[in-house]
Design a protein around this motif. Structure first.
Motif, mmCIF file in Angstrom:
data_model
loop_
_atom_site.group_PDB
_atom_site.id
_atom_site.type_symbol
_atom_site.label_atom_id
_atom_site.label_comp_id
_atom_site.label_asym_id
_atom_site.label_seq_id
_atom_site.Cartn_x
_atom_site.Cartn_y
_atom_site.Cartn_z
ATOM 1 N N GLY A 27 -16.317 -29.442 50.320
ATOM 2 C CA GLY A 27 -15.596 -30.569 50.191
ATOM 3 C C GLY A 27 -14.289 -30.255 49.978
ATOM 4 O O GLY A 27 -13.342 -31.055 50.522
ATOM 5 N N THR A 28 -13.990 -29.283 49.090
ATOM 6 C CA THR A 28 -12.390 -29.075 49.230
ATOM 7 C C THR A 28 -11.818 -28.632 50.237
ATOM 8 O O THR A 28 -10.830 -28.962 50.534
ATOM 9 N N LEU A 29 -12.725 -27.845 51.211
ATOM 10 C CA LEU A 29 -12.045 -27.191 52.549
ATOM 11 C C LEU A 29 -11.985 -28.568 53.379
ATOM 12 O O LEU A 29 -10.672 -28.324 53.986
ATOM 13 N N LEU A 30 -12.866 -29.465 53.553
ATOM 14 C CA LEU A 30 -12.483 -30.592 54.374
ATOM 15 C C LEU A 30 -11.486 -31.330 53.870
ATOM 16 O O LEU A 30 -10.674 -31.830 54.836
ATOM 17 N N THR A 31 -11.156 -31.558 52.564
ATOM 18 C CA THR A 31 -10.003 -32.184 52.125
ATOM 19 C C THR A 31 -8.718 -31.664 52.675
ATOM 20 O O THR A 31 -7.842 -32.336 52.927
ATOM 21 N N VAL A 32 -8.757 -30.395 52.181
ATOM 22 C CA VAL A 32 -7.451 -29.558 52.561
ATOM 23 C C VAL A 32 -7.036 -29.798 54.084
ATOM 24 O O VAL A 32 -6.045 -29.908 54.678
ATOM 25 N N MET A 33 -8.156 -29.289 54.902
ATOM 26 C CA MET A 33 -7.973 -29.644 56.397
ATOM 27 C C MET A 33 -7.553 -30.873 56.825
ATOM 28 O O MET A 33 -6.550 -31.002 57.680
ATOM 29 N N ALA A 34 -8.062 -32.052 56.237
ATOM 30 C CA ALA A 34 -7.559 -33.320 56.581
ATOM 31 C C ALA A 34 -6.068 -33.535 56.276
ATOM 32 O O ALA A 34 -5.297 -34.043 56.951
ATOM 33 N N LYS A 35 -5.926 -33.219 55.084
ATOM 34 C CA LYS A 35 -4.221 -33.353 54.626
ATOM 35 C C LYS A 35 -3.350 -32.499 55.239
ATOM 36 O O LYS A 35 -2.078 -32.809 55.565
ATOM 37 N N SER A 36 -3.897 -31.407 55.674
ATOM 38 C CA SER A 36 -3.133 -30.410 56.613
ATOM 39 C C SER A 36 -2.921 -30.963 57.807
ATOM 40 O O SER A 36 -1.846 -30.852 58.436
ATOM 41 N N GLY A 37 -3.797 -31.691 58.574
ATOM 42 C CA GLY A 37 -3.420 -32.420 59.810
ATOM 43 C C GLY A 37 -2.418 -33.621 59.401
ATOM 44 O O GLY A 37 -1.656 -33.576 60.401
ATOM 45 N N ILE A 38 -2.325 -34.293 58.227
ATOM 46 C CA ILE A 38 -1.334 -35.272 58.128
ATOM 47 C C ILE A 38 -0.120 -34.446 57.933
ATOM 48 O O ILE A 38 1.054 -34.935 58.773
ATOM 49 N N LEU A 39 -0.019 -33.366 57.361
ATOM 50 C CA LEU A 39 1.173 -32.565 57.031
ATOM 51 C C LEU A 39 1.741 -32.187 58.220
ATOM 52 O O LEU A 39 2.975 -31.934 58.543
ATOM 53 N N LEU A 40 0.941 -31.512 59.097
ATOM 54 C CA LEU A 40 1.468 -30.907 60.464
ATOM 55 C C LEU A 40 2.062 -31.947 61.306
ATOM 56 O O LEU A 40 3.288 -31.634 61.896
ATOM 57 N N ASP B 199 13.266 -44.224 54.516
ATOM 58 C CA ASP B 199 14.561 -44.543 55.252
ATOM 59 C C ASP B 199 15.411 -45.429 54.504
ATOM 60 O O ASP B 199 16.494 -45.595 54.603
ATOM 61 N N GLN B 200 14.777 -46.418 53.641
ATOM 62 C CA GLN B 200 15.422 -47.204 52.924
ATOM 63 C C GLN B 200 15.824 -46.900 51.622
ATOM 64 O O GLN B 200 16.291 -47.507 50.835
ATOM 65 N N VAL B 201 15.478 -45.474 51.178
ATOM 66 C CA VAL B 201 15.735 -44.918 49.877
ATOM 67 C C VAL B 201 16.767 -44.028 50.277
ATOM 68 O O VAL B 201 16.955 -43.016 50.932
ATOM 69 N N ASN B 202 17.835 -44.245 49.245
ATOM 70 C CA ASN B 202 19.278 -43.312 49.338
ATOM 71 C C ASN B 202 18.937 -42.279 48.253
ATOM 72 O O ASN B 202 19.711 -42.423 47.188
ATOM 73 N N SER B 203 18.092 -41.209 48.656
ATOM 74 C CA SER B 203 17.859 -40.372 47.728
ATOM 75 C C SER B 203 18.625 -38.934 47.735
ATOM 76 O O SER B 203 18.763 -38.298 47.018
ATOM 77 N N GLY B 204 19.402 -38.818 48.968
ATOM 78 C CA GLY B 204 20.044 -37.628 49.230
ATOM 79 C C GLY B 204 19.208 -36.889 50.233
ATOM 80 O O GLY B 204 19.822 -35.737 50.710
ATOM 81 N N LEU B 205 17.864 -37.073 50.433
ATOM 82 C CA LEU B 205 17.218 -36.326 51.437
ATOM 83 C C LEU B 205 17.012 -37.131 52.614
ATOM 84 O O LEU B 205 16.907 -38.480 52.527
ATOM 85 N N LYS B 206 16.898 -36.719 53.829
ATOM 86 C CA LYS B 206 16.471 -37.246 54.934
ATOM 87 C C LYS B 206 15.069 -37.961 54.932
ATOM 88 O O LYS B 206 14.405 -37.266 54.009
ATOM 89 N N ALA B 207 14.781 -38.974 55.684
ATOM 90 C CA ALA B 207 13.446 -39.516 55.490
ATOM 91 C C ALA B 207 12.432 -38.643 55.910
ATOM 92 O O ALA B 207 11.188 -38.565 54.981
ATOM 93 N N HIS B 208 12.550 -37.831 56.693
ATOM 94 C CA HIS B 208 11.203 -37.210 56.980
ATOM 95 C C HIS B 208 11.216 -35.957 56.208
ATOM 96 O O HIS B 208 10.097 -35.370 56.065
ATOM 97 N N GLU B 209 12.337 -35.499 55.452
ATOM 98 C CA GLU B 209 12.176 -34.455 54.704
ATOM 99 C C GLU B 209 11.415 -34.967 53.355
ATOM 100 O O GLU B 209 10.429 -34.317 52.795
ATOM 101 N N SER B 210 11.584 -36.224 52.844
ATOM 102 C CA SER B 210 10.851 -36.714 51.746
ATOM 103 C C SER B 210 9.376 -36.942 52.085
ATOM 104 O O SER B 210 8.588 -36.674 51.347
ATOM 105 N N SER B 211 9.059 -37.303 53.449
ATOM 106 C CA SER B 211 7.722 -37.321 53.740
ATOM 107 C C SER B 211 7.086 -36.165 53.886
ATOM 108 O O SER B 211 5.963 -35.923 53.349
ATOM 109 N N ILE B 212 7.791 -35.241 54.206
ATOM 110 C CA ILE B 212 7.115 -33.810 54.246
ATOM 111 C C ILE B 212 6.738 -33.312 52.639
ATOM 112 O O ILE B 212 5.675 -32.840 52.509
#
Length: 529
Positions: A196-209, A329-342
């Protein structure tokens, strides 16, 4: 009927409950490491065949079936990547220099079509997995994903993109409903608890990639990179064996023994084979249907699990994950949007890997309450930030607050709402209707998830992003009452006791039900009270 549990076998196992990713929830589903399969009760002996020695799980690195499981989980990475694809891609398609110009309404369909068609996945799998086998079903499941990525790579219209997303959704639903069953059936007891843990980690890894690669390559290049994941799975999975359980159910005992020997790298597998045969025979004698879910105790359980399924979607998880880069993209946090997503994806990955142990330590009900309250507070604060932004209030100095709150929101969601409903799903239904309940839950949660994915963009464009987040906050707050009033605590209780209480008690307390209920006569838990 498609939701029949006839292909679900009671597999003898000493493993603990495990948690896996589940379609349309961006979260996880519970299995006792054999898909949505019957659990062993801890308060009575099991007649499962020859007595087995205690299992030493201290070392899983040299288990013969670990390589097979590793290759199998690649499918989860492949299909989850299609869900994460929208976050880096939609801002590009909506930009002035878009390689394929789309409207905001079209972007909402691009997100939601995948969720909508994923509902069909469990239905297709229920028919294929029993008629053609687990292996064939999984090979078929990955084909729409491959075609979908190719269409993105060569397509020149939004219509082609819609078709691509629809195909990816079918693969998404089929993979999540079939792969846990296959892996649970071929895994040894030594490593079954870690599936179960491995499946979860692999799925979240796909999103992260997708979050990591997408911002740095063009639209079509990302599609050609992404198609490598399902293609690699297909090429590797061709060489893996069929499940011995399926072969025994089809009276192919010699091939089942041969496959089990290959999986265990051992010549003597007779004891395990006899236990598998007994499990298959019991399953064939005890089949559940939708009608069995409508008995008194099961009806109460169904209300609870469908309510939790709605909560999983209405707390805003779908929108935050699918539209993360647009939100940041709407948040002025000092980070780029894709960096925040990562960063968000990394936090989700780490939290998901740790969540299974948290569920058993803290308890189901407290964790659900904490998670729901956390999501309500988090979405309210983010909504407040967007409201102030729309009212042209100066929020430049506090842009880090919504960023931090969204990260905390993801943690609260992942450790509670993304995992606990499936733990409860595996505990409050009798064996013979567990697969039917799981299929109904999947389709219901997918339907609600489709609505959330589609309406988020429309509401945000028409009324403001803050309205969407405040709707999520209001729904989460309302469901705090639902969880407090109806959801039982099942931590540490034998499954037989939980089922007795669900069939006899009319009120829910912090400890699920009065312990005096244990003294009452047992109802017929196999077919409902």
């Amino acid at each position: 009927m498609p939701c029949s549990s006839r292909a679900v076998y009671s597999i003898p196992t000493d493993s603990a409950n495990t948690i896996i990713s589940h379609p349309a929830t961006s979260g996880t589903a519970l299995t006792n490491s054999t898909g949505f399969l019957p659990y062993r009760s801890t308060n009575r002996p099991q007649v499962m065949g020859p007595k087995r020695e205690p299992i030493d799980r201290s070392d899983t690195t040299h288990d013969p079936s670990s390589g097979v499981i590793g290759m199998g989980t690649l499918l989860m990475l492949s299909v989850a990547a299609s869900y994460g694809w929208t976050s880096p891609t939609l801002p590009l398609l909506l930009s002035d220099d878009s390689p394929l110009p789309i409207t905001p309404d079209e972007s909402s369909w691009i997100v939601s079509i995948l969720v909508l068609t994923s509902i069909a996945g469990p239905v297709a799998s229920a028919w294929l997995i029993d008629g053609f086998g687990r292996k064939i079903t999984l090979l078929i499941a990955v084909l729409p994903s491959i075609v979908g990525w190719i269409l993105i790579g060569v397509g020149e219209s939004v219509t082609v993109l819609y078709i691509s997303r629809a195909l990816s959704g079918i693969s998404y639903g089929m993979a999540y409903s079939s792969m846990p069953l296959y892996l649970g059936e071929i895994a040894s007891d030594r490593i079954r608890g870690s599936i179960g843990t491995l499946l979860t980690v692999m799925a979240k890894s796909g999103i992260l990639l997708e979050y990591v690669i997408g911002p740095y390559v063009d639209y079509r290049t990302l599609a050609w990179i992404s198609v490598a994941f399902p293609t690699t799975f297909f090429a590797l999975f061709l060489w893996l064996p069929e499940s011995p359980y399926y072969l025994l159910a089809k009276q192919r005992s010699e091939q089942a023994e041969k496959n089990l020997r290959w999986l265990r790298r051992a010549s003597d597998v007779q004891d395990e084979l006899r236990m598998m045969q007994a499990a298959v025979e019991r399953s064939q004698q005890n089949r559940g249907t939708f009608r069995d879910l409508l008995t008194r105790g099961n009806r109460r359980s169904l209300i609870i699990i469908l309510g939790l399924g709605a909560l999983q979607q209405l707390c805003g998880s779908q929108a935050v994950i699918a539209y993360s880069q647009q939100i940041f993209d709407q948040v002025n946090s000092g980070l780029k949007a894709h960096e925040s997503s990562i960063i968000m994806a990394v936090i989700q990955l780490v939290t998901a890997a740790l969540s299974s142990s948290i569920v058993d330590r803290v308890g189901r009900r407290p964790l659900l309450l904490i998670s729901t309250v956390g999501c309500a507070v988090g979405t309210f604060i983010v909504g407040l930030y967007f409201f102030l932004l729309q009212q042209e209030v100066d929020v430049e100095g506090v842009g880090w607050i919504p960023l931090a709150v969204i990260m905390i929101y993801i943690v609260f969601y992942t450790v509670g709402l993304a995992t606990v409903p499936f733990a409860i799903l595996g505990e409050i239904f009798p064996t013979n209707v567990k697969a039917v309940a799981a299929a109904i839950y999947t389709m219901f949660a997918g339907s609600v998830g489709f609505g959330v994915s589609k309406l988020y963009q429309l509401i945000s464009d028409e009324a403001g992003t803050y309205v969407s987040f405040w709707i999520f906050a209001a729904c989460s707050a309302a469901f705090v009452v639902f969880v407090f009033a109806l959801v039982p605590e099942t931590k540490g209780k034998p499954l037989d006791q939980i089922l007795i209480e669900m069939h006899t008690s009319t009120t829910r307390s912090l400890n699920c039900c009065s312990r005096s209920q244990k003294k009452k006569n047992k109802p017929d838990l196999q077919h409902g009270a």
